[in-house]
Design an enzyme around this catalytic site. Sequence first.
Site, PDB file in Angstrom:
ATOM      1  CG  HIS A  61       0.907  -8.755   1.807  1.00 58.90           C
ATOM      2  ND1 HIS A  61       1.615  -7.628   1.451  1.00 58.90           N
ATOM      3  CD2 HIS A  61       0.985  -9.593   0.741  1.00 58.90           C
ATOM      4  CE1 HIS A  61       2.085  -7.775   0.217  1.00 58.90           C
ATOM      5  NE2 HIS A  61       1.723  -8.961  -0.223  1.00 58.90           N
ATOM      6  CG  HIS A  63       1.858 -12.530  -0.769  1.00 59.65           C
ATOM      7  ND1 HIS A  63       1.026 -11.745  -1.535  1.00 59.65           N
ATOM      8  CD2 HIS A  63       1.164 -13.653  -0.470  1.00 59.65           C
ATOM      9  CE1 HIS A  63      -0.133 -12.387  -1.708  1.00 59.65           C
ATOM     10  NE2 HIS A  63      -0.069 -13.534  -1.060  1.00 59.65           N
ATOM     11  CG  ASP A  65       6.710 -10.192  -2.942  1.00 61.64           C
ATOM     12  OD1 ASP A  65       5.861 -10.863  -2.323  1.00 61.64           O
ATOM     13  OD2 ASP A  65       6.402  -9.239  -3.685  1.00 61.64           O
ATOM     14  CG  HIS A  66       5.636  -7.694   0.479  1.00 61.84           C
ATOM     15  ND1 HIS A  66       5.429  -6.356   0.243  1.00 61.84           N
ATOM     16  CD2 HIS A  66       5.305  -8.344  -0.667  1.00 61.84           C
ATOM     17  CE1 HIS A  66       4.969  -6.197  -1.000  1.00 61.84           C
ATOM     18  NE2 HIS A  66       4.890  -7.387  -1.570  1.00 61.84           N
ATOM     19  CG  HIS A 139      -2.457  -8.180  -1.986  1.00 66.70           C
ATOM     20  ND1 HIS A 139      -2.298  -8.122  -3.345  1.00 66.70           N
ATOM     21  CD2 HIS A 139      -1.383  -8.893  -1.519  1.00 66.70           C
ATOM     22  CE1 HIS A 139      -1.188  -8.767  -3.681  1.00 66.70           C
ATOM     23  NE2 HIS A 139      -0.612  -9.240  -2.594  1.00 66.70           N
ATOM     24  CG  HIS A 268       5.122  -4.791  -5.681  1.00 67.75           C
ATOM     25  ND1 HIS A 268       4.443  -5.590  -6.570  1.00 67.75           N
ATOM     26  CD2 HIS A 268       5.436  -5.597  -4.644  1.00 67.75           C
ATOM     27  CE1 HIS A 268       4.343  -6.816  -6.075  1.00 67.75           C
ATOM     28  NE2 HIS A 268       4.951  -6.848  -4.919  1.00 67.75           N
TER      29      HIS A 268
HETATM   30 ZN   LIG Z   1       4.423  -8.328  -3.442  1.00 70.51          ZN
HETATM   31 ZN   LIG Z   2       1.451  -9.736  -2.257  1.00 65.21          ZN
END
Ligand SMILES: [Zn+2]
Ligand SMILES: [Zn+2]
Length: 309
Positions: A61, A63, A65-66, A139, A268
């Site tokens: 996805h 976001h 942090d990914h 999510h 995570h």
């Molecule tokens: Zn995340």
């Molecule tokens: Zn996320």
Amino acid sequence: MTLRVTFLGTGGAVPTTERNTSAVAVNREGDQFLFDAGEGTQRQMMRFGTGFAVSDVFLTHLHGDHVLGLPGLLQTWGFNDRTEPLTVHVPQGTKREVHDLLHAADTDPDFRVTVNEVSPGAVARDGEGYEVRAVATAHRTTAVGYALVEDERKGRFDRDRAEDLGVPVGPKFSKLHDGEAVELDDGSVVTPEEVVGPPRPGRRLVYTGDTRPADSVVAAAEGADLLIHDATFADDHLDRARDTGHATAREAAEVAADAGAVRLALTHLSSRYAGDASRLRREAESVAAFDGEVLLPGDGDEVDVPFPR
Ligand SMILES: [Zn+2]
Ligand SMILES: [Zn+2]
């Protein structure tokens, strides 16, 4: 046949000194993939020696942090005169955003980058002897997980039985193992059913990315040899997990139990467990229905996935 997982980033949302943001490197017999690419992923790849010959990046996805590690990685590949094409798999409906991300810092590489949108259930990569499929997750935003599923392997060849039946050691052995009947010198026929066992399952590896517990993940992870699941919080923050679309370590273990997974890797992790994350493992292990092994990998930890017994 190698199936090796290297955890490059096991922290959630923000990096800490111990845990970088999300990324998992997978090497299957020389085919190299990244699952997510948080900021700093390329440095983690260097530190932990995963190699840079990645053909596919699977993003769960959008976001930060990914995904924020991907533009930098593209730039480095460009500097290194990469010529091999790269495929970036992304959830359906996010191609535009990914395109903007990859072009935001003038990192337009000379090699070909294909952004491939995938819906849950679709095959993202059709490899030699395996597939990578997208899996529905739950999510706060459009998201998918991924399942690497190997083809069935040939059944076990019973050498002793074949010799007892009078099959001479040699090419007739491999013919039988490949499913062909063979005729012996005396005119009798030996069939594969007599000497080859039932087909054996290949390995199954599931990476969820960020998600609440989901039936679709249970289905995709049925009998999984390794399930890498969101375990952002401990029991003390279950409400927060619900609010933010994440799972607790206990919930991850419940999913693993329902799926009958062999091993569960918790990842995570929230930075609030930076000092000591052992309670996450304890809470996952306290799920009596899960009789598999709970792993709490740190950055740089490698896990070899063996064939199921
Ligand atoms: Zn995340
Ligand atoms: Zn996320």
